[in-house]
Motif scaffolding. Structure first.
Motif, PDB file in Angstrom:
ATOM      1  N   MET A   1      49.092  48.536 -94.956  1.00 44.61           N
ATOM      2  CA  MET A   1      49.230  47.229 -95.633  1.00 44.61           C
ATOM      3  C   MET A   1      49.693  46.059 -94.663  1.00 44.61           C
ATOM      4  O   MET A   1      49.609  45.059 -94.909  1.00 44.61           O
ATOM      5  N   VAL A   2      50.271  46.363 -93.606  1.00 42.66           N
ATOM      6  CA  VAL A   2      50.909  45.547 -92.697  1.00 42.66           C
ATOM      7  C   VAL A   2      49.783  44.588 -92.193  1.00 42.66           C
ATOM      8  O   VAL A   2      50.111  43.360 -92.193  1.00 42.66           O
ATOM      9  N   PHE A   3      48.667  45.088 -92.088  1.00 37.29           N
ATOM     10  CA  PHE A   3      47.464  44.333 -91.486  1.00 37.29           C
ATOM     11  C   PHE A   3      46.965  43.218 -92.497  1.00 37.29           C
ATOM     12  O   PHE A   3      46.523  42.439 -92.077  1.00 37.29           O
ATOM     13  N   ARG A   4      47.134  43.431 -93.710  1.00 37.52           N
ATOM     14  CA  ARG A   4      46.743  42.579 -94.761  1.00 37.52           C
ATOM     15  C   ARG A   4      47.648  41.450 -94.914  1.00 37.52           C
ATOM     16  O   ARG A   4      47.194  40.264 -95.225  1.00 37.52           O
ATOM     17  N   LEU A   5      49.016  41.508 -94.274  1.00 38.40           N
ATOM     18  CA  LEU A   5      49.907  40.278 -94.358  1.00 38.40           C
ATOM     19  C   LEU A   5      49.485  39.273 -93.277  1.00 38.40           C
ATOM     20  O   LEU A   5      49.566  38.085 -93.499  1.00 38.40           O
ATOM     21  N   GLU A   6      48.583  39.858 -92.268  1.00 36.42           N
ATOM     22  CA  GLU A   6      48.109  38.689 -91.406  1.00 36.42           C
ATOM     23  C   GLU A   6      47.024  37.784 -92.010  1.00 36.42           C
ATOM     24  O   GLU A   6      47.101  36.508 -91.412  1.00 36.42           O
ATOM     25  N   ILE A   7      46.258  38.157 -92.942  1.00 39.41           N
ATOM     26  CA  ILE A   7      45.402  37.343 -93.556  1.00 39.41           C
ATOM     27  C   ILE A   7      45.746  37.016 -95.008  1.00 39.41           C
ATOM     28  O   ILE A   7      44.985  36.132 -95.821  1.00 39.41           O
ATOM     29  N   ALA A   8      46.916  37.434 -95.347  1.00 32.43           N
ATOM     30  CA  ALA A   8      47.460  37.131 -96.676  1.00 32.43           C
ATOM     31  C   ALA A   8      47.404  35.827 -97.335  1.00 32.43           C
ATOM     32  O   ALA A   8      47.066  35.210 -97.895  1.00 32.43           O
ATOM     33  N   ASP A   9      48.090  34.889 -96.225  1.00 34.91           N
ATOM     34  CA  ASP A   9      48.054  33.743 -96.521  1.00 34.91           C
ATOM     35  C   ASP A   9      47.175  32.919 -95.504  1.00 34.91           C
ATOM     36  O   ASP A   9      46.823  32.689 -94.447  1.00 34.91           O
ATOM     37  N   PHE A  10      46.028  33.076 -96.401  1.00 40.05           N
ATOM     38  CA  PHE A  10      44.454  32.318 -95.908  1.00 40.05           C
ATOM     39  C   PHE A  10      44.617  31.182 -95.133  1.00 40.05           C
ATOM     40  O   PHE A  10      43.820  30.733 -94.240  1.00 40.05           O
ATOM     41  N   GLY A  11      45.180  30.089 -95.905  1.00 41.96           N
ATOM     42  CA  GLY A  11      45.448  28.798 -95.411  1.00 41.96           C
ATOM     43  C   GLY A  11      45.849  28.747 -93.990  1.00 41.96           C
ATOM     44  O   GLY A  11      45.474  27.935 -92.953  1.00 41.96           O
ATOM     45  N   HIS A  49      35.706  38.140 -98.757  1.00 44.41           N
ATOM     46  CA  HIS A  49      35.550  39.564 -98.498  1.00 44.41           C
ATOM     47  C   HIS A  49      36.906  40.056 -97.857  1.00 44.41           C
ATOM     48  O   HIS A  49      37.118  41.194 -97.357  1.00 44.41           O
ATOM     49  N   ARG A  50      37.991  39.246 -98.023  1.00 43.33           N
ATOM     50  CA  ARG A  50      39.191  39.458 -97.267  1.00 43.33           C
ATOM     51  C   ARG A  50      39.674  40.930 -97.707  1.00 43.33           C
ATOM     52  O   ARG A  50      40.536  41.548 -96.978  1.00 43.33           O
ATOM     53  N   HIS A  51      39.629  41.277 -98.933  1.00 45.61           N
ATOM     54  CA  HIS A  51      40.015  42.886 -99.515  1.00 45.61           C
ATOM     55  C   HIS A  51      39.200  43.908 -98.554  1.00 45.61           C
ATOM     56  O   HIS A  51      39.818  44.856 -98.365  1.00 45.61           O
ATOM     57  N   ARG A  52      38.300  43.678 -97.812  1.00 46.44           N
ATOM     58  CA  ARG A  52      37.433  44.533 -97.039  1.00 46.44           C
ATOM     59  C   ARG A  52      38.306  44.680 -95.642  1.00 46.44           C
ATOM     60  O   ARG A  52      37.872  45.804 -95.061  1.00 46.44           O
ATOM     61  N   TYR A  53      38.868  43.900 -95.309  1.00 48.88           N
ATOM     62  CA  TYR A  53      39.644  43.808 -93.891  1.00 48.88           C
ATOM     63  C   TYR A  53      40.594  45.179 -93.831  1.00 48.88           C
ATOM     64  O   TYR A  53      41.548  45.039 -94.689  1.00 48.88           O
ATOM     65  N   ARG A  54      40.247  46.080 -93.067  1.00 46.69           N
ATOM     66  CA  ARG A  54      41.072  47.411 -92.876  1.00 46.69           C
ATOM     67  C   ARG A  54      42.181  47.242 -91.703  1.00 46.69           C
ATOM     68  O   ARG A  54      42.961  48.115 -91.675  1.00 46.69           O
ATOM     69  N   GLY A  55      42.045  46.371 -90.896  1.00 45.14           N
ATOM     70  CA  GLY A  55      42.892  46.397 -89.865  1.00 45.14           C
ATOM     71  C   GLY A  55      42.576  47.262 -88.626  1.00 45.14           C
ATOM     72  O   GLY A  55      43.395  47.431 -87.785  1.00 45.14           O
ATOM     73  N   GLU A  56      41.412  47.831 -88.636  1.00 45.42           N
ATOM     74  CA  GLU A  56      41.010  48.329 -87.551  1.00 45.42           C
ATOM     75  C   GLU A  56      40.663  47.696 -86.187  1.00 45.42           C
ATOM     76  O   GLU A  56      40.711  48.297 -85.226  1.00 45.42           O
ATOM     77  N   PRO A  58      41.729  43.379 -84.615  1.00 50.40           N
ATOM     78  CA  PRO A  58      42.616  42.407 -84.903  1.00 50.40           C
ATOM     79  C   PRO A  58      41.804  41.335 -85.683  1.00 50.40           C
ATOM     80  O   PRO A  58      40.565  41.361 -85.844  1.00 50.40           O
ATOM     81  N   SER A  59      42.573  40.727 -86.472  1.00 52.00           N
ATOM     82  CA  SER A  59      41.841  39.671 -87.639  1.00 52.00           C
ATOM     83  C   SER A  59      40.990  38.591 -87.092  1.00 52.00           C
ATOM     84  O   SER A  59      40.044  38.387 -87.531  1.00 52.00           O
ATOM     85  N   THR A  60      41.510  38.275 -85.801  1.00 53.61           N
ATOM     86  CA  THR A  60      40.693  37.414 -85.201  1.00 53.61           C
ATOM     87  C   THR A  60      39.401  38.086 -84.776  1.00 53.61           C
ATOM     88  O   THR A  60      38.105  37.437 -84.900  1.00 53.61           O
ATOM     89  N   ALA A  61      39.103  39.300 -84.420  1.00 48.83           N
ATOM     90  CA  ALA A  61      37.818  40.096 -84.177  1.00 48.83           C
ATOM     91  C   ALA A  61      37.213  40.214 -85.354  1.00 48.83           C
ATOM     92  O   ALA A  61      35.750  40.087 -85.251  1.00 48.83           O
ATOM     93  N   TRP A  62      37.756  40.392 -86.506  1.00 55.03           N
ATOM     94  CA  TRP A  62      37.039  40.623 -87.770  1.00 55.03           C
ATOM     95  C   TRP A  62      36.443  39.177 -88.078  1.00 55.03           C
ATOM     96  O   TRP A  62      35.352  39.201 -88.544  1.00 55.03           O
ATOM     97  N   LEU A  63      37.253  38.151 -88.051  1.00 54.43           N
ATOM     98  CA  LEU A  63      36.641  36.711 -88.398  1.00 54.43           C
ATOM     99  C   LEU A  63      35.442  36.606 -87.314  1.00 54.43           C
ATOM    100  O   LEU A  63      34.273  36.155 -87.705  1.00 54.43           O
TER     101      LEU A  63
END
Length: 171
Positions: A1-11, A49-56, A58-63
């Motif tokens: 769940m820690v990885f979701r905190l990185e994109i939880a505040d989408f702004g 699709h932010r709910h699909r982010y699994r943290g595998e 970095p969030s920047t690579a996902w973006l």
């Protein structure tokens, strides 16, 4: 769940990552207005699709995977791109004095196919390793190495045309 905190505040995520996302799109598309549209479309897709982010990765690579896919799709829809003549209003000021070399490199990127441009930008602008680039481009690490090798060869030819002609003459 820690990885979701990185994109939880989408702004905050948007504010922190927009410049690199836009420059990635611009590097691939080569047209500022279309790159801005693609970047916005990528953020809309990322938000949806932010709910699909699994943290595998970095969030920047996902973006960046989303941005690259949006940019390549835009190029496929468009089919013909016009090279950008002057990127200086969009680029950060170059206090080191390398503007001419920087613009020459940006112009040389026009000789590359879009996927090779994307690989070069991800490797040398974002400093991603081959495995991360492979995930972003949905290919293998071996293919990333081959794409980068071909891209660098083409860039070298584009940036040093007289040395390539001289080498061909010497043979």
């Amino acid at each position: 769940m820690v990885f979701r905190l990185e994109i939880a505040d989408f702004g905050a995520f948007y504010e922190r990552t927009y410049d690199t996302a836009y420059r990635t799109a611009l590097g691939i598309i080569r047209e500022p207005a279309l790159a801005a549209d693609v970047t916005q479309e990528a953020y809309v897709a990322a938000y949806r699709h932010r709910h699909r982010y699994r943290g595998e990765a970095p969030s920047t690579a996902w973006l960046h995977r989303i941005v690259v896919n949006q940019a390549l799709a835009a190029l496929r829809r468009r089919r013909a791109t016009q090279p950008v003549r002057d990127l200086s209003p969009r680029m950060a000021p170059d206090l080191a004095g390398g503007s001419v070399a920087h613009l020459a490199l940006l112009h040389a990127l026009d000789v590359l196919p879009a996927r090779q441009r994307a690989a070069v930008i991800l490797r040398y602008y974002h400093d991603y390793d081959y495995a991360t680039i492979a995930r972003v481009l949905d290919t293998s690490s071996t293919n990333v190495g081959a794409m980068l090798s071909r891209a660098l060869d083409r860039l070298k030819e584009a940036l040093e045309p007289e040395s390539g002609a001289a080498a061909a003459t010497e043979r």
